[in-house]
Scaffold this motif. Structure first.
Motif, PDB file in Angstrom:
ATOM      1  N   LEU A   1      35.761 -17.845   0.838  1.00  0.00           N
ATOM      2  CA  LEU A   1      34.700 -17.075   1.471  1.00  0.00           C
ATOM      3  C   LEU A   1      35.262 -15.803   2.102  1.00  0.00           C
ATOM      4  CD1 LEU A   1      32.718 -19.948   3.213  1.00  0.00           C
ATOM      5  CD2 LEU A   1      31.822 -18.445   1.428  1.00  0.00           C
ATOM      6  N   GLU A   2      34.467 -14.754   2.063  1.00  0.00           N
ATOM      7  CA  GLU A   2      34.857 -13.494   2.674  1.00  0.00           C
ATOM      8  C   GLU A   2      33.623 -12.900   3.360  1.00  0.00           C
ATOM      9  OE1 GLU A   2      35.795  -9.680   0.369  1.00  0.00           O
ATOM     10  OE2 GLU A   2      37.785 -10.523   0.759  1.00  0.00           O
ATOM     11  N   VAL A   3      33.832 -12.281   4.530  1.00  0.00           N
ATOM     12  CA  VAL A   3      32.734 -11.724   5.304  1.00  0.00           C
ATOM     13  C   VAL A   3      32.873 -10.205   5.398  1.00  0.00           C
ATOM     14  CG1 VAL A   3      31.583 -11.675   7.547  1.00  0.00           C
ATOM     15  CG2 VAL A   3      32.493 -13.815   6.672  1.00  0.00           C
ATOM     16  N   ASP A   4      31.773  -9.507   5.187  1.00  0.00           N
ATOM     17  CA  ASP A   4      31.691  -8.079   5.479  1.00  0.00           C
ATOM     18  C   ASP A   4      31.189  -7.974   6.916  1.00  0.00           C
ATOM     19  OD1 ASP A   4      31.058  -5.442   5.826  1.00  0.00           O
ATOM     20  OD2 ASP A   4      30.008  -5.209   3.911  1.00  0.00           O
ATOM     21  N   TRP A   5      32.124  -7.733   7.844  1.00  0.00           N
ATOM     22  CA  TRP A   5      31.780  -7.787   9.267  1.00  0.00           C
ATOM     23  C   TRP A   5      30.832  -6.659   9.674  1.00  0.00           C
ATOM     24  CZ3 TRP A   5      32.417 -12.237  11.234  1.00  0.00           C
ATOM     25  CH2 TRP A   5      33.467 -13.044  10.815  1.00  0.00           C
ATOM     26  N   SER A   6      30.738  -5.597   8.886  1.00  0.00           N
ATOM     27  CA  SER A   6      29.792  -4.529   9.221  1.00  0.00           C
ATOM     28  C   SER A   6      28.348  -4.968   8.997  1.00  0.00           C
ATOM     29  CB  SER A   6      30.091  -3.272   8.385  1.00  0.00           C
ATOM     30  OG  SER A   6      29.822  -3.512   7.002  1.00  0.00           O
ATOM     31  N   ARG A   7      28.174  -6.051   8.249  1.00  0.00           N
ATOM     32  CA  ARG A   7      26.835  -6.558   7.955  1.00  0.00           C
ATOM     33  C   ARG A   7      26.489  -7.824   8.741  1.00  0.00           C
ATOM     34  NH1 ARG A   7      24.241  -5.041   3.153  1.00  0.00           N
ATOM     35  NH2 ARG A   7      25.331  -3.466   1.907  1.00  0.00           N
ATOM     36  N   CYS A   8      27.505  -8.550   9.225  1.00  0.00           N
ATOM     37  CA  CYS A   8      27.252  -9.855   9.846  1.00  0.00           C
ATOM     38  C   CYS A   8      26.598  -9.692  11.215  1.00  0.00           C
ATOM     39  CB  CYS A   8      28.563 -10.627   9.982  1.00  0.00           C
ATOM     40  SG  CYS A   8      28.357 -12.251  10.756  1.00  0.00           S
ATOM     41  N   ASP A   9      25.440 -10.366  11.406  1.00  0.00           N
ATOM     42  CA  ASP A   9      24.726 -10.342  12.679  1.00  0.00           C
ATOM     43  C   ASP A   9      24.795 -11.676  13.412  1.00  0.00           C
ATOM     44  OD1 ASP A   9      23.830  -7.674  12.466  1.00  0.00           O
ATOM     45  OD2 ASP A   9      22.241  -8.298  11.085  1.00  0.00           O
ATOM     46  N   GLY A  10      25.598 -12.617  12.902  1.00  0.00           N
ATOM     47  CA  GLY A  10      25.783 -13.881  13.596  1.00  0.00           C
ATOM     48  C   GLY A  10      24.580 -14.800  13.572  1.00  0.00           C
ATOM     49  N   HIS A  11      23.817 -14.806  12.475  1.00  0.00           N
ATOM     50  CA  HIS A  11      22.664 -15.713  12.389  1.00  0.00           C
ATOM     51  C   HIS A  11      23.082 -17.181  12.369  1.00  0.00           C
ATOM     52  CE1 HIS A  11      20.788 -11.927  10.925  1.00  0.00           C
ATOM     53  NE2 HIS A  11      19.709 -12.419  11.500  1.00  0.00           N
ATOM     54  N   GLY A  12      24.262 -17.491  11.806  1.00  0.00           N
ATOM     55  CA  GLY A  12      24.774 -18.857  11.828  1.00  0.00           C
ATOM     56  C   GLY A  12      24.299 -19.760  10.712  1.00  0.00           C
ATOM     57  N   LEU A  13      23.562 -19.218   9.736  1.00  0.00           N
ATOM     58  CA  LEU A  13      23.092 -20.076   8.646  1.00  0.00           C
ATOM     59  C   LEU A  13      24.262 -20.612   7.820  1.00  0.00           C
ATOM     60  CD1 LEU A  13      19.923 -18.151   7.395  1.00  0.00           C
ATOM     61  CD2 LEU A  13      20.022 -20.291   8.684  1.00  0.00           C
ATOM     62  N   CYS A  14      25.335 -19.813   7.689  1.00  0.00           N
ATOM     63  CA  CYS A  14      26.493 -20.277   6.912  1.00  0.00           C
ATOM     64  C   CYS A  14      27.138 -21.494   7.571  1.00  0.00           C
ATOM     65  CB  CYS A  14      27.514 -19.163   6.744  1.00  0.00           C
ATOM     66  SG  CYS A  14      28.034 -18.386   8.284  1.00  0.00           S
ATOM     67  N   ALA A  15      27.172 -21.508   8.910  1.00  0.00           N
ATOM     68  CA  ALA A  15      27.741 -22.657   9.615  1.00  0.00           C
ATOM     69  C   ALA A  15      26.849 -23.885   9.490  1.00  0.00           C
ATOM     70  CB  ALA A  15      27.964 -22.314  11.093  1.00  0.00           C
ATOM     71  N   ASP A  16      25.531 -23.668   9.417  1.00  0.00           N
ATOM     72  CA  ASP A  16      24.614 -24.795   9.222  1.00  0.00           C
ATOM     73  C   ASP A  16      24.795 -25.424   7.846  1.00  0.00           C
ATOM     74  OD1 ASP A  16      23.519 -24.456  11.720  1.00  0.00           O
ATOM     75  OD2 ASP A  16      21.822 -23.248  11.030  1.00  0.00           O
ATOM     76  N   VAL A  17      24.942 -24.582   6.833  1.00  0.00           N
ATOM     77  CA  VAL A  17      25.065 -25.082   5.461  1.00  0.00           C
ATOM     78  C   VAL A  17      26.444 -25.683   5.214  1.00  0.00           C
ATOM     79  CG1 VAL A  17      25.039 -24.422   3.016  1.00  0.00           C
ATOM     80  CG2 VAL A  17      23.358 -23.445   4.591  1.00  0.00           C
ATOM     81  N   LEU A  18      27.480 -25.061   5.795  1.00  0.00           N
ATOM     82  CA  LEU A  18      28.868 -25.475   5.540  1.00  0.00           C
ATOM     83  C   LEU A  18      29.491 -26.046   6.803  1.00  0.00           C
ATOM     84  CD1 LEU A  18      29.935 -22.444   3.349  1.00  0.00           C
ATOM     85  CD2 LEU A  18      29.780 -24.813   2.581  1.00  0.00           C
ATOM     86  N   ARG A  19      28.836 -27.015   7.382  1.00  0.00           N
ATOM     87  CA  ARG A  19      29.343 -27.616   8.614  1.00  0.00           C
ATOM     88  C   ARG A  19      30.715 -28.241   8.370  1.00  0.00           C
ATOM     89  NH1 ARG A  19      26.728 -32.456  12.361  1.00  0.00           N
ATOM     90  NH2 ARG A  19      28.368 -32.389  13.930  1.00  0.00           N
ATOM     91  N   GLY A  20      31.651 -27.931   9.266  1.00  0.00           N
ATOM     92  CA  GLY A  20      33.014 -28.428   9.118  1.00  0.00           C
ATOM     93  C   GLY A  20      33.924 -27.442   8.425  1.00  0.00           C
ATOM     94  N   LEU A  21      33.344 -26.621   7.551  1.00  0.00           N
ATOM     95  CA  LEU A  21      34.144 -25.587   6.893  1.00  0.00           C
ATOM     96  C   LEU A  21      34.026 -24.274   7.663  1.00  0.00           C
ATOM     97  CD1 LEU A  21      35.902 -25.039   4.364  1.00  0.00           C
ATOM     98  CD2 LEU A  21      33.835 -24.155   3.266  1.00  0.00           C
TER      99      LEU A  21
END
Length: 487
Positions: free
Chosen positions: A421-441
């Motif tokens: 996984l890679e994040v474009d930090w200029s676009r990330c607003d911290g919604h947290g959906l990725c953490a919900d879907v990939l809990r533990g990762l």
């Protein structure tokens, strides 16, 4: 399979003839190991009892009790099947692969002895390694067992070798542990009573039958006669599969492989336990000797850890691997192990380390005795023994944010993961959906932004990772090949 050296302490038995041969074919095998005499069912059980033969795959279950259970079930349900478990899914283990690839007929000697004694309909060899599968196919042809025995190739996964998972795989189903425990001796391959043991156990049976209980017990200990086959890796200068008499000092094994005990030695593999370095040298390599220091022989793996690497960082890599390798079908594996992996990674990285340390202990204890198989229990044993043996290192991580040592990857924890996984930090607003879907990762930090692991995404989570990428409101998340670096 990567070629690994074969060594021995004392006269070789299982490894006899391997010094000068890449593989013992049928003729070479018979020059080293005379053909054992066939056994009746009663004599098979008596021989295993007299020789105190226990399983060498991890559980150390008495072979005689297992054979007797199969016989009892066969009287009610019909002729049994003999299964050789040659899957050996642990990254640090090679002993069974060495037998399958280089001494295949010794394994088949034991399997055919058992099959003849029990009146079995067939022998099934479950393997994951391609070279091992080819070697066993050749061996079946060399001794004319085509039609009476077969090789089944299964996926290379840590949990594939669990007995229930192996039986399901042979039966054509997904090779994961069943939710409800069913003994193979009662209902195994094709629903028939099944004698299931690992490759070394059958090789030991062949040696026991050839030598007889008295000569077999001339080495080892009274309670654990004979030899044991161990894989020594980790920080060993000369990694090897070593045959040694049961009860030999662990220090002799380490000397043979050019290494020291260091701060700790892992014995039994990733479901085993850590032994403090100062206690390891004099520890006896037997079930009784290891139990005295809180260890277990387990899958026959010895991994010393050198002083140049961070112990907690090494363990965190392994636990992330174990969490990814689970079946993901029960609570402890689906939720508990990812939480444990995340907390141990936080401790290793010195992030809110005091709280992370407590979370590690709590998560490990909550995983125990709640899983569909022994995977959560084994992982918890690995982690809790690490916290005990490396307590001083854990304290440095809590007090100073780390120990100052790099993580060298001494403990093998490879997966077949292809993407990260890679994040474009200029676009990330911290919604947290990725953490919900990939809990533990993926987890959220104290500022509400995702913490993305540097390791590749486990193969079994790739579909979830794609779903997380698709759901990202800011289009900030993407999947890239594991070798590709961020731009």
């Amino acid at each position: 399979m990567t070629r690994i050296a074969v060594r021995h302490l004392g006269p070789p038995r299982l490894t006899a003839g391997l010094d000068g041969a890449a593989r013992l074919d049928w003729d070479a095998h018979r020059r080293v190991h005379p053909e054992p005499r066939p056994l009746t069912a009663a004599r098979l059980v008596a021989l295993a009892e007299e020789g105190r033969l226990h399983g060498r795959g991890g559980a150390a279950f008495p072979f005689a009790r297992k054979a007797r259970a199969v016989l009892d079930a066969a009287r009610r349900r019909g002729r049994p099947v003999v299964v050789v478990n040659g899957t050996e899914g642990e990254p640090g283990s090679a002993k069974d692969k060495v037998l399958l690839c280089r001494a295949p007929h010794l394994v088949l000697d034991g399997a055919t002895l058992a099959a003849t004694a029990l009146g079995a309909t067939e022998i099934v060899l479950g393997v994951t390694d391609e070279t091992a599968a080819e070697s066993m196919e050749r061996a079946l042809a060399e001794r004319g067992l085509d039609g009476r025995a077969r090789v089944v190739r299964l996926p290379e996964r840590f949990i594939t070798g669990e007995s229930g998972a192996l039986i399901r795989g042979i039966n054509g189903r997904r090779p994961v542990p069943p939710g409800r425990k069913v003994r193979a001796s009662t209902k195994g391959v094709g629903g028939m009573p099944t004698l299931l043991s690992n490759a070394e156990t059958y090789a030991q049976l062949a040696v026991l039958a050839g030598l007889g209980p008295r000569r077999y017990g001339s080495v080892g200990t009274p309670g654990e006669p004979g030899t044991v086959l161990l894989t020594v890796t980790g920080s060993a200068r000369f990694p090897a599969v070593v045959e040694t008499p049961a009860g030999a000092p662990l220090g002799h094994l380490l000397d043979l492989c050019g290494t020291r005990a260091g701060e700790g030695v892992l014995v039994g593999g990733y479901h085993g336990a850590w032994i403090p370095g100062d206690a390891a040298v004099g520890t006896r390599l037997s079930r009784e000797g290891l139990a005295a220091v809180g260890g277990t022989l387990g899958a026959g793996i010895v991994m010393p850890l050198g002083r140049g690497t961070c112990p907690l960082g090494e363990c965190a890599r392994v636990v992330r691997y174990l969490a990814a390798e689970s079946a993901g079908q029960c609570g402890p594996c689906r939720l508990g192990l990812p939480d444990l992996a995340g907390a141990l990674a936080a401790l290793a990285e010195g992030r809110d380390a005091a709280a992370a340390c407590e979370t590690v202990r709590r998560s490990a204890r909550m995983a125990e005795r709640r899983g569909a198989c022994a995977h959560p229990d084994g992982t918890a044993r690995f982690v809790l023994s690490a916290l005990e043996v490396f307590a001083a290192d854990a304290a440095r991580h809590v007090d100073g944010g780390g120990c100052g040592r790099p993580v060298l990857g001494v403990l093998p924890a490879d997966t077949d993961a292809r993407l990260r996984l890679e994040v474009d930090w200029s676009r990330c607003d911290g919604h947290g959906l990725c953490a919900d879907v990939l809990r533990g990762l993926v987890r959220m930090d104290e500022y509400g932004y995702p913490v993305i692991p540097g390791e590749p995404v486990p193969a079994r989570l790739e579909d979830d990772a794609r779903r997380a990428v698709a759901r990202c409101p800011g289009l900030a998340l993407r999947l890239v090949p594991r070798a590709q670096r961020g731009s």
